[in-house]
Write a protein that holds these residues in place. Structure first.
Motif, PDB file in Angstrom:
ATOM      1  N   LEU A   7       0.825  -1.206   0.000  1.00 19.99           N
ATOM      2  CA  LEU A   7       0.000   0.000   0.000  1.00 19.99           C
ATOM      3  C   LEU A   7       0.863   1.262   0.000  1.00 19.99           C
ATOM      4  N   ASN A   8       1.943   1.252   0.776  1.00 20.01           N
ATOM      5  CA  ASN A   8       2.843   2.402   0.794  1.00 20.01           C
ATOM      6  C   ASN A   8       3.459   2.647  -0.577  1.00 20.01           C
ATOM      7  N   GLN A   9       3.818   1.580  -1.271  1.00 25.13           N
ATOM      8  CA  GLN A   9       4.353   1.724  -2.629  1.00 25.13           C
ATOM      9  C   GLN A   9       3.300   2.301  -3.566  1.00 25.13           C
ATOM     10  N   GLN A  10       2.072   1.821  -3.470  1.00 19.51           N
ATOM     11  CA  GLN A  10       0.995   2.341  -4.308  1.00 19.51           C
ATOM     12  C   GLN A  10       0.735   3.818  -4.002  1.00 19.51           C
ATOM     13  N   ILE A  11       0.772   4.170  -2.721  1.00 18.99           N
ATOM     14  CA  ILE A  11       0.581   5.564  -2.327  1.00 18.99           C
ATOM     15  C   ILE A  11       1.694   6.435  -2.904  1.00 18.99           C
ATOM     16  N   ASN A  12       2.922   5.972  -2.803  1.00 19.90           N
ATOM     17  CA  ASN A  12       4.057   6.732  -3.347  1.00 19.90           C
ATOM     18  C   ASN A  12       3.936   6.919  -4.856  1.00 19.90           C
ATOM     19  N   ARG A  13       3.519   5.871  -5.563  1.00 14.44           N
ATOM     20  CA  ARG A  13       3.342   5.974  -7.019  1.00 14.44           C
ATOM     21  C   ARG A  13       2.241   6.965  -7.362  1.00 14.44           C
ATOM     22  N   GLU A  14       1.146   6.917  -6.616  1.00 15.11           N
ATOM     23  CA  GLU A  14       0.022   7.817  -6.882  1.00 15.11           C
ATOM     24  C   GLU A  14       0.420   9.261  -6.590  1.00 15.11           C
ATOM     25  N   ASN A  46      -9.097  12.256 -10.468  1.00  9.70           N
ATOM     26  CA  ASN A  46      -9.180  10.794 -10.347  1.00  9.70           C
ATOM     27  C   ASN A  46      -8.043  10.254  -9.488  1.00  9.70           C
ATOM     28  N   SER A  47      -6.843  10.787  -9.678  1.00 14.08           N
ATOM     29  CA  SER A  47      -5.696  10.344  -8.884  1.00 14.08           C
ATOM     30  C   SER A  47      -5.866  10.705  -7.414  1.00 14.08           C
ATOM     31  N   LEU A  48      -6.427  11.878  -7.147  1.00 17.10           N
ATOM     32  CA  LEU A  48      -6.669  12.269  -5.761  1.00 17.10           C
ATOM     33  C   LEU A  48      -7.691  11.352  -5.093  1.00 17.10           C
ATOM     34  N   LYS A  49      -8.716  10.960  -5.841  1.00 15.60           N
ATOM     35  CA  LYS A  49      -9.704  10.013  -5.300  1.00 15.60           C
ATOM     36  C   LYS A  49      -9.041   8.669  -5.011  1.00 15.60           C
ATOM     37  N   GLN A  50      -8.185   8.231  -5.926  1.00 15.84           N
ATOM     38  CA  GLN A  50      -7.469   6.974  -5.748  1.00 15.84           C
ATOM     39  C   GLN A  50      -6.560   7.051  -4.521  1.00 15.84           C
ATOM     40  N   LEU A  51      -5.871   8.173  -4.355  1.00 14.17           N
ATOM     41  CA  LEU A  51      -4.985   8.352  -3.206  1.00 14.17           C
ATOM     42  C   LEU A  51      -5.784   8.320  -1.903  1.00 14.17           C
ATOM     43  N   ARG A  57      -7.595   2.543   2.933  1.00 16.53           N
ATOM     44  CA  ARG A  57      -7.245   1.125   3.005  1.00 16.53           C
ATOM     45  C   ARG A  57      -6.073   0.915   3.974  1.00 16.53           C
ATOM     46  N   LYS A  58      -5.090   1.821   3.894  1.00 19.75           N
ATOM     47  CA  LYS A  58      -3.928   1.729   4.786  1.00 19.75           C
ATOM     48  C   LYS A  58      -4.372   1.886   6.240  1.00 19.75           C
TER      49      LYS A  58
END
Length: 84
Positions: A7-14, A46-51, A57-58
């Motif tokens: 999740l941290n990796q996904q957050i960093n990518r986003e 959209n990216s902000l919603k995803q973040l 989730r985290k």
């Protein structure tokens, strides 16, 4: 790799994507390419919603981890939602 690391990796990518989109919007505005800037703005939203979703989730994983350390056995489960 555990779920929180993933999740941290996904957050960093986003977050990196958001930074890139903001830079692109600025460039398009400076060049007068307003339609492209508007599209990147939609992508940014959209990216902000995803973040936001990733952070939620985290938070759930952290709550489960804290409870498990206290001896209260819980787990995070995937929520399946059917849209009508």
């Amino acid at each position: 790799m555990d779920a929180l690391e993933k999740l941290n990796q996904q957050i960093n990518r986003e977050q990196a994507c958001i930074d890139d989109l903001m830079a692109e919007i600025k460039i398009h505005v400076q060049k007068g390419q307003i339609n492209k800037a508007i599209q990147r703005d939609k992508d940014l939203h959209n990216s902000l919603k995803q973040l936001e979703m990733l952070h939620e989730r985290k938070r759930l994983w952290i709550v489960a981890e804290v409870l498990n350390k206290r001896g209260i056995l819980v787990k995070v489960v995937k929520k399946d939602v059917e849209m009508a």
